[in-house]
Design a protein around this motif. Structure first.
Motif, PDB file in Angstrom:
ATOM      1  N   ALA A  77      -3.415 -10.775 -12.274  1.00 27.74           N
ATOM      2  CA  ALA A  77      -2.530 -10.021 -11.389  1.00 27.74           C
ATOM      3  C   ALA A  77      -1.210  -9.671 -12.067  1.00 27.74           C
ATOM      4  O   ALA A  77      -0.502 -10.538 -12.571  1.00 27.74           O
ATOM      5  CB  ALA A  77      -2.260 -10.831 -10.125  1.00 27.74           C
ATOM      6  N   LYS A  78      -0.885  -8.388 -12.046  1.00 26.15           N
ATOM      7  CA  LYS A  78       0.422  -7.918 -12.503  1.00 26.15           C
ATOM      8  C   LYS A  78       1.411  -8.069 -11.349  1.00 26.15           C
ATOM      9  O   LYS A  78       1.022  -8.384 -10.217  1.00 26.15           O
ATOM     10  CB  LYS A  78       0.340  -6.453 -12.913  1.00 26.15           C
ATOM     11  CG  LYS A  78      -0.557  -6.196 -14.105  1.00 26.15           C
ATOM     12  CD  LYS A  78      -0.623  -4.704 -14.404  1.00 26.15           C
ATOM     13  CE  LYS A  78      -1.572  -4.418 -15.555  1.00 26.15           C
ATOM     14  NZ  LYS A  78      -1.689  -2.983 -15.808  1.00 26.15           N
ATOM     15  N   GLY A  79       2.696  -7.816 -11.640  1.00 26.74           N
ATOM     16  CA  GLY A  79       3.712  -7.860 -10.595  1.00 26.74           C
ATOM     17  C   GLY A  79       3.337  -6.988  -9.411  1.00 26.74           C
ATOM     18  O   GLY A  79       2.964  -5.832  -9.587  1.00 26.74           O
ATOM     19  N   GLY A  80       3.400  -7.563  -8.224  1.00 25.98           N
ATOM     20  CA  GLY A  80       3.013  -6.867  -6.995  1.00 25.98           C
ATOM     21  C   GLY A  80       1.569  -7.079  -6.596  1.00 25.98           C
ATOM     22  O   GLY A  80       1.192  -6.801  -5.463  1.00 25.98           O
ATOM     23  N   TYR A 118       4.687 -12.207  -2.415  1.00 31.92           N
ATOM     24  CA  TYR A 118       5.104 -11.953  -1.032  1.00 31.92           C
ATOM     25  C   TYR A 118       5.397 -13.254  -0.279  1.00 31.92           C
ATOM     26  O   TYR A 118       5.638 -13.238   0.921  1.00 31.92           O
ATOM     27  CB  TYR A 118       4.033 -11.126  -0.323  1.00 31.92           C
ATOM     28  CG  TYR A 118       3.718  -9.880  -1.128  1.00 31.92           C
ATOM     29  CD1 TYR A 118       4.525  -8.750  -1.016  1.00 31.92           C
ATOM     30  CD2 TYR A 118       2.673  -9.867  -2.043  1.00 31.92           C
ATOM     31  CE1 TYR A 118       4.280  -7.631  -1.798  1.00 31.92           C
ATOM     32  CE2 TYR A 118       2.424  -8.746  -2.823  1.00 31.92           C
ATOM     33  CZ  TYR A 118       3.230  -7.642  -2.699  1.00 31.92           C
ATOM     34  OH  TYR A 118       3.004  -6.528  -3.477  1.00 31.92           O
ATOM     35  N   GLY A 119       5.328 -14.361  -0.984  1.00 31.80           N
ATOM     36  CA  GLY A 119       5.620 -15.660  -0.371  1.00 31.80           C
ATOM     37  C   GLY A 119       4.536 -16.149   0.566  1.00 31.80           C
ATOM     38  O   GLY A 119       4.795 -16.955   1.458  1.00 31.80           O
ATOM     39  N   LEU A 120       3.309 -15.683   0.346  1.00 32.52           N
ATOM     40  CA  LEU A 120       2.192 -16.034   1.218  1.00 32.52           C
ATOM     41  C   LEU A 120       1.108 -16.826   0.476  1.00 32.52           C
ATOM     42  O   LEU A 120      -0.031 -16.902   0.925  1.00 32.52           O
ATOM     43  CB  LEU A 120       1.599 -14.770   1.849  1.00 32.52           C
ATOM     44  CG  LEU A 120       2.554 -14.011   2.767  1.00 32.52           C
ATOM     45  CD1 LEU A 120       2.026 -12.612   3.078  1.00 32.52           C
ATOM     46  CD2 LEU A 120       2.799 -14.787   4.058  1.00 32.52           C
ATOM     47  N   TRP A 152      -2.829  -7.721  -1.491  1.00 30.44           N
ATOM     48  CA  TRP A 152      -1.619  -7.281  -2.174  1.00 30.44           C
ATOM     49  C   TRP A 152      -1.383  -5.789  -1.963  1.00 30.44           C
ATOM     50  O   TRP A 152      -0.241  -5.353  -1.831  1.00 30.44           O
ATOM     51  CB  TRP A 152      -1.618  -7.659  -3.655  1.00 30.44           C
ATOM     52  CG  TRP A 152      -2.626  -6.963  -4.522  1.00 30.44           C
ATOM     53  CD1 TRP A 152      -3.855  -7.434  -4.889  1.00 30.44           C
ATOM     54  CD2 TRP A 152      -2.484  -5.690  -5.149  1.00 30.44           C
ATOM     55  NE1 TRP A 152      -4.490  -6.524  -5.696  1.00 30.44           N
ATOM     56  CE2 TRP A 152      -3.670  -5.443  -5.876  1.00 30.44           C
ATOM     57  CE3 TRP A 152      -1.486  -4.721  -5.169  1.00 30.44           C
ATOM     58  CZ2 TRP A 152      -3.875  -4.278  -6.618  1.00 30.44           C
ATOM     59  CZ3 TRP A 152      -1.688  -3.554  -5.900  1.00 30.44           C
ATOM     60  CH2 TRP A 152      -2.876  -3.348  -6.616  1.00 30.44           C
ATOM     61  N   ARG A 153      -2.462  -5.002  -1.884  1.00 27.72           N
ATOM     62  CA  ARG A 153      -2.287  -3.551  -1.663  1.00 27.72           C
ATOM     63  C   ARG A 153      -1.636  -3.276  -0.302  1.00 27.72           C
ATOM     64  O   ARG A 153      -0.742  -2.448  -0.183  1.00 27.72           O
ATOM     65  CB  ARG A 153      -3.627  -2.831  -1.763  1.00 27.72           C
ATOM     66  CG  ARG A 153      -4.116  -2.660  -3.176  1.00 27.72           C
ATOM     67  CD  ARG A 153      -5.435  -1.883  -3.239  1.00 27.72           C
ATOM     68  NE  ARG A 153      -5.867  -1.680  -4.596  1.00 27.72           N
ATOM     69  CZ  ARG A 153      -6.604  -2.515  -5.300  1.00 27.72           C
ATOM     70  NH1 ARG A 153      -7.015  -3.648  -4.768  1.00 27.72           N
ATOM     71  NH2 ARG A 153      -6.955  -2.234  -6.537  1.00 27.72           N
ATOM     72  N   GLY A 154      -2.099  -3.991   0.709  1.00 24.01           N
ATOM     73  CA  GLY A 154      -1.514  -3.831   2.037  1.00 24.01           C
ATOM     74  C   GLY A 154      -0.073  -4.307   2.083  1.00 24.01           C
ATOM     75  O   GLY A 154       0.792  -3.679   2.704  1.00 24.01           O
ATOM     76  N   LEU A 155       0.225  -5.409   1.412  1.00 28.81           N
ATOM     77  CA  LEU A 155       1.581  -5.948   1.402  1.00 28.81           C
ATOM     78  C   LEU A 155       2.529  -5.079   0.591  1.00 28.81           C
ATOM     79  O   LEU A 155       3.685  -4.884   0.967  1.00 28.81           O
ATOM     80  CB  LEU A 155       1.570  -7.380   0.850  1.00 28.81           C
ATOM     81  CG  LEU A 155       0.881  -8.402   1.750  1.00 28.81           C
ATOM     82  CD1 LEU A 155       0.596  -9.687   0.979  1.00 28.81           C
ATOM     83  CD2 LEU A 155       1.704  -8.680   2.990  1.00 28.81           C
ATOM     84  N   LEU A 156       2.036  -4.521  -0.505  1.00 27.63           N
ATOM     85  CA  LEU A 156       2.866  -3.674  -1.353  1.00 27.63           C
ATOM     86  C   LEU A 156       3.368  -2.449  -0.582  1.00 27.63           C
ATOM     87  O   LEU A 156       4.492  -1.986  -0.793  1.00 27.63           O
ATOM     88  CB  LEU A 156       2.064  -3.232  -2.588  1.00 27.63           C
ATOM     89  CG  LEU A 156       2.802  -2.467  -3.671  1.00 27.63           C
ATOM     90  CD1 LEU A 156       3.922  -3.314  -4.266  1.00 27.63           C
ATOM     91  CD2 LEU A 156       1.838  -2.051  -4.773  1.00 27.63           C
ATOM     92  N   ALA A 157       2.562  -1.978   0.347  1.00 28.06           N
ATOM     93  CA  ALA A 157       2.910  -0.775   1.107  1.00 28.06           C
ATOM     94  C   ALA A 157       3.869  -1.048   2.269  1.00 28.06           C
ATOM     95  O   ALA A 157       4.417  -0.110   2.850  1.00 28.06           O
ATOM     96  CB  ALA A 157       1.630  -0.127   1.639  1.00 28.06           C
TER      97      ALA A 157
END
Length: 157
Positions: free
Chosen positions: A67-70, A76-78, A141-146
């Protein structure tokens, strides 16, 4: 619960702090022998994630993440990583040792308790097993990034 774990919980997403505190307290009660659980990693910045991702690629060492950043739930602290602390001083990632002699490996006592609260274990992943890793179910991560962020820079869930 040790000071290091408390500090790392305080940096997690506000929505999971109380739950992680309960999980760790329950694990502490279940582990009646020489082992205690510690959160070895919690919230990780995108820059810290990129640094870890570079390990085994552009930096020396063994690859420890894909995993890269994001792209990590840690960003996300999860998510948390754990380690067992034996006799208050020695770190152990031994997943089979039963330090309290109750016929259940201490690591798996942790896995069961996290699962009870709805957390996925990296040890169940099909391709890149991550035994110390636990993450709150239901997030990608995709959902959180958005998602938008609040004034403290946590994603708004």
């Amino acid at each position: 619960m040790d000071k290091v774990t408390k500090e790392r919980i305080s940096q997690l997403h506000p929505s999971v702090r109380a739950e992680v505190t309960r999980i760790i307290e329950e694990i502490d009660n279940a582990l009646t022998g020489r082992a205690a659980v510690r959160i070895s990693q919690g919230l990780r910045t995108f820059a810290e994630q990129d640094e870890i991702y570079a390990q085994g690629r552009s930096n020396p060492g063994k690859k420890v993440t894909n995993a890269k950043g994001g792209q990590s739930i840690h960003n996300y602290g999860l998510a948390v990583d754990i380690v067992l602390i034996i006799d208050g001083k020695t770190a152990s990632w031994d997943t089979v040792k039963d330090w309290d002699n109750d016929k259940v490996a201490d690591w798996y006592e942790c896995v069961k308790i996290f699962a009870k609260y709805g957390w996925d274990w990296g040890g169940n992943w099909k391709t890149f097993k991550d035994l110390p890793h636990f993450e709150k179910k239901g997030y990608t991560w995709r959902g959180l990034l958005a998602k938008k962020r609040d004034k403290s820079n946590y994603v708004i869930l």
